[in-house]
Design a protein around this motif. Sequence first.
Motif, PDB file in Angstrom:
ATOM      1  N   ILE A 191     -36.115 -16.174   6.221  1.00 35.04           N
ATOM      2  CA  ILE A 191     -37.271 -15.286   6.541  1.00 35.04           C
ATOM      3  C   ILE A 191     -36.620 -13.651   6.961  1.00 35.04           C
ATOM      4  O   ILE A 191     -37.536 -12.724   7.342  1.00 35.04           O
ATOM      5  CB  ILE A 191     -38.337 -15.432   7.362  1.00 35.04           C
ATOM      6  N   ARG A 193     -34.851 -11.320   5.066  1.00 33.89           N
ATOM      7  CA  ARG A 193     -35.360 -10.508   4.034  1.00 33.89           C
ATOM      8  C   ARG A 193     -36.021 -11.224   2.845  1.00 33.89           C
ATOM      9  O   ARG A 193     -35.616 -11.945   2.254  1.00 33.89           O
ATOM     10  CB  ARG A 193     -34.058  -9.984   3.376  1.00 33.89           C
ATOM     11  N   THR A 194     -37.375 -10.692   3.002  1.00 30.49           N
ATOM     12  CA  THR A 194     -38.228 -11.538   1.737  1.00 30.49           C
ATOM     13  C   THR A 194     -39.083 -10.349   1.010  1.00 30.49           C
ATOM     14  O   THR A 194     -38.841  -9.382   1.435  1.00 30.49           O
ATOM     15  CB  THR A 194     -39.363 -12.348   2.593  1.00 30.49           C
ATOM     16  N   TYR A 249     -37.114  11.695   5.541  1.00 29.51           N
ATOM     17  CA  TYR A 249     -38.198  12.005   6.266  1.00 29.51           C
ATOM     18  C   TYR A 249     -37.923  12.063   7.892  1.00 29.51           C
ATOM     19  O   TYR A 249     -38.692  12.469   8.759  1.00 29.51           O
ATOM     20  CB  TYR A 249     -39.237  11.168   6.288  1.00 29.51           C
ATOM     21  N   GLU A 266     -30.828  -5.362  11.792  1.00 31.84           N
ATOM     22  CA  GLU A 266     -31.916  -4.699  12.214  1.00 31.84           C
ATOM     23  C   GLU A 266     -33.249  -5.322  12.225  1.00 31.84           C
ATOM     24  O   GLU A 266     -33.523  -6.246  11.427  1.00 31.84           O
ATOM     25  CB  GLU A 266     -32.296  -3.510  10.954  1.00 31.84           C
ATOM     26  N   GLY A 269     -37.043  -0.252  13.447  1.00 29.53           N
ATOM     27  CA  GLY A 269     -36.498   1.136  13.308  1.00 29.53           C
ATOM     28  C   GLY A 269     -37.495   2.276  13.977  1.00 29.53           C
ATOM     29  O   GLY A 269     -38.939   2.197  14.078  1.00 29.53           O
ATOM     30  N   ARG A 273     -40.262  11.467  12.749  1.00 31.57           N
ATOM     31  CA  ARG A 273     -40.669  11.702  11.244  1.00 31.57           C
ATOM     32  C   ARG A 273     -40.902  13.049  11.033  1.00 31.57           C
ATOM     33  O   ARG A 273     -41.448  13.452   9.991  1.00 31.57           O
ATOM     34  CB  ARG A 273     -41.667  10.716  10.586  1.00 31.57           C
ATOM     35  N   SER A 308     -41.501   0.963  13.856  1.00 25.52           N
ATOM     36  CA  SER A 308     -41.435   0.258  12.703  1.00 25.52           C
ATOM     37  C   SER A 308     -40.764  -1.055  12.868  1.00 25.52           C
ATOM     38  O   SER A 308     -39.594  -1.339  13.035  1.00 25.52           O
ATOM     39  CB  SER A 308     -41.252   0.637  11.562  1.00 25.52           C
ATOM     40  N   ALA A 309     -41.628  -2.274  13.537  1.00 27.89           N
ATOM     41  CA  ALA A 309     -40.939  -3.603  13.527  1.00 27.89           C
ATOM     42  C   ALA A 309     -41.418  -4.639  12.515  1.00 27.89           C
ATOM     43  O   ALA A 309     -42.352  -4.686  11.978  1.00 27.89           O
ATOM     44  CB  ALA A 309     -41.224  -4.081  14.937  1.00 27.89           C
ATOM     45  N   GLY A 310     -40.464  -5.340  12.204  1.00 25.24           N
ATOM     46  CA  GLY A 310     -40.623  -6.520  11.219  1.00 25.24           C
ATOM     47  C   GLY A 310     -41.168  -7.815  11.991  1.00 25.24           C
ATOM     48  O   GLY A 310     -40.679  -8.219  13.059  1.00 25.24           O
TER      49      GLY A 310
HETATM   50  N1  GAP Z   1     -42.339   2.814   7.898  1.00 27.71           N
HETATM   51  C1  GAP Z   1     -40.926   2.534   7.810  1.00 27.71           C
HETATM   52  C2  GAP Z   1     -40.291   1.431   7.440  1.00 27.71           C
HETATM   53  O1  GAP Z   1     -40.889   0.665   6.743  1.00 27.71           O
HETATM   54  P1  GAP Z   1     -38.213   0.199   7.286  1.00 27.71           P
HETATM   55  O2  GAP Z   1     -36.794   0.106   8.049  1.00 27.71           O
HETATM   56  O3  GAP Z   1     -38.117  -0.087   5.667  1.00 27.71           O
HETATM   57  O4  GAP Z   1     -39.310   1.186   7.928  1.00 27.71           O
HETATM   58  C3  GAP Z   1     -39.332  -1.377   8.947  1.00 27.71           C
HETATM   59  O5  GAP Z   1     -38.910  -1.170   7.896  1.00 27.71           O
HETATM   60  C4  GAP Z   1     -39.027  -3.121   9.452  1.00 27.71           C
HETATM   61  O6  GAP Z   1     -39.567  -3.892   8.549  1.00 27.71           O
HETATM   62  C5  GAP Z   1     -37.529  -3.361   9.334  1.00 27.71           C
HETATM   63  O7  GAP Z   1     -36.864  -3.161  10.623  1.00 27.71           O
HETATM   64  C6  GAP Z   1     -37.667  -4.774   9.220  1.00 27.71           C
HETATM   65  O8  GAP Z   1     -37.837  -5.476  10.721  1.00 27.71           O
HETATM   66  C7  GAP Z   1     -38.770  -5.059   8.458  1.00 27.71           C
HETATM   67  N2  GAP Z   1     -38.627  -5.386   7.033  1.00 27.71           N
HETATM   68  C8  GAP Z   1     -38.253  -4.404   5.962  1.00 27.71           C
HETATM   69  N3  GAP Z   1     -37.925  -4.747   4.916  1.00 27.71           N
HETATM   70  C9  GAP Z   1     -37.982  -6.177   4.926  1.00 27.71           C
HETATM   71  C10 GAP Z   1     -38.078  -7.512   4.063  1.00 27.71           C
HETATM   72  N4  GAP Z   1     -37.835  -7.251   2.907  1.00 27.71           N
HETATM   73  N5  GAP Z   1     -38.109  -8.561   4.826  1.00 27.71           N
HETATM   74  C11 GAP Z   1     -38.633  -8.700   6.093  1.00 27.71           C
HETATM   75  N6  GAP Z   1     -38.619  -7.620   6.831  1.00 27.71           N
HETATM   76  C12 GAP Z   1     -38.389  -6.522   6.407  1.00 27.71           C
END
Ligand code: GAP
Length: 441
Positions: A191, A193-194, A249, A266, A269, A273, A308-310
Motif C-alpha cells: 500500500i 504507492r497506489t 509552488y 516519504e 511533506g 506554499r 500533507s501526510a499519506g
Molecule cells: N498537497 C500536496 C501533496 O499532495 P504529495 O507529496 O504529492 O503532496 C502527499 O503527497 C503525501 O501523500 C505523500 O507524502 C504520501 O504520503 C501520500 N501519497 C502521494 N502519492 C501517493 C500514492 N500514489 N500512494 C500512496 N500515498 C501517496
Amino acid sequence: MARLESFDKLVSLSKRRGFIFQSSEIYGGINACYDYGPLGVELKRNVKQTWWNAMTREYDNIVGLDAAILMHPKVWEASGHVGGFTDPLVDCKKCKTRFREDTLPEENMTNKECPECGGELTDSRQFNLMFKTQMGAVEESASTIYLRPETAQGIFVNFPNVVDTSRQQIPFGIAQIGKAFRNEITPGNFIFRTREFEQMEMQFFVHPDESDEWFETWKERRKAFYDTIGIDPDNLRFHEHGPDELAHYARAAFDVEYKFPIGWSELEGIHNRSDFDLKQHAEFSGKNMGYRDPQTNQVYTPFIIETSAGCDRTTLAVMCEAYEEETLEDGSVRTVMHFHPRLAPIKVAILPLVKKGGLKELATEIKDDLKRHFNVFYDEKGAIGRRYRRMDEAGTPYCVTIDFDTLEDKAVTVRDRDSMDQIRVPIGELQAWLAERILIR
Ligand code: GAP
C-alpha cells in the motif's frame, strides 16, 4: 527487535488476519488496489482519528472540512495539474512494459534498450497522472472532469467560505482527510504507492511576514506527532529540500521519511506554499481570495503552510513498526503486532476458558459492559493458547480470561500482549484499569 526485511510477511499476515486484501481478488485482483478488512479498517480509522485530534482538537485555530472529490475542471488548470502534473513515460515496444524514465538506468535511455527483455524503448513523453472521467449523462455534451489528485485544492477554494462562516482569524488552519487518485506509472510496494489512496492534509493560512516562523513550528509539531502513534524516532528522518528540489509552488519544503523495508521513503511533506494557490484561484475564478485583517484593515493574500501526510503510508509504517517475530523460551515463535494501544484495532479480547459452568454467561456480561467503552472482541472457541496467539497477531493489547476462580473471587486474568505477564483484576475495577492503559498511555 529484528526489523521486517520485506513487505512479504506483512502482506501474508494482512490476508491471514484481515487487515488488507487485494481488491477484487475473486476476479484475479486489480493491480495496486487494496481493500481494508475488518482489522485494517479499525487500524486506519484510529490513525485518522489520532491525526484529526492532533489537528482540530489540539488547536483551537484549526477547523475541519470534507470537500467533494469531483471539482470544477478549472480548479486543476489553476493549480497547475492540467499543465504540469506529469511523469516522463517510456514504453518497451516488445514487451509493452511501461517505465518512468527517471527510474531507468541512464544506459537504457542512451541505448534505447528495455532492461527487462532487451526490446526497443520509445521516446519519452509526458504522461498526466490525473484520472479523467465524464460528468453528465449525454457523452457529447458532458464535460471532462478529474478525480482529485490531492485534497489540498478543496481547502484552498473554500478559504473564503471558512473565513466568512467560522469566526477564525489568521493565523488559522483547515484540516481534511479524504481520497485522492493518481494514475501512477509504477505503483507498488503493497500500500506504499497506489492509484487510489487517502491523504491527511492541513493548510495553515498565515501573514506572509510570519510564514518562515510558522513553517518551523509545523515542522516541530509534525515530528512530535509520530511519537503519539508509536513510531521509534530512530526510524524517522527529516529531509529539508535544497533550492533545486523545490516544487513549483514551494518556497521551502521538508519531508518526513520512515525507514521502510524498501529503504527510507516519504510519509509526509511539509511546504511553505507562499501565496501561489490563493493567487492562482483568484486569477482563474475572478473571485477575491484575499483576507482583510479585522484589527488593521490591511488586505493581503495569505501564505499557506501545508502539512500533507499519506494515510495509507502512515498505516503501513505503523504496521512495519509493530511487527515482530519473537522466539519464546520453548523455542516456538510468536508473531505479534505491538501497536500503540491508541491505534490497536481491537483493544480487549474477552476469552472464557470454557463455555460451560456459567463462564460463557459471565464473560458475555463483561463483554457487554466493556463494549460501551472499547472495541471488544469475544472468542470462546479453541485452546486458550491459540486464542492468545490470534490476538497477538491482531495486536490486541489486553486479553481478559474468565475462569472458574472468577465465579468465586469476581476477578479476571488480564494478559499483557507485549510482556505476556498475567495479573488478576477485580471485575468491578476492570473498565477503569483498561481505560487508564488504553486511552491515556
Ligand atoms: N498537497 C500536496 C501533496 O499532495 P504529495 O507529496 O504529492 O503532496 C502527499 O503527497 C503525501 O501523500 C505523500 O507524502 C504520501 O504520503 C501520500 N501519497 C502521494 N502519492 C501517493 C500514492 N500514489 N500512494 C500512496 N500515498 C501517496
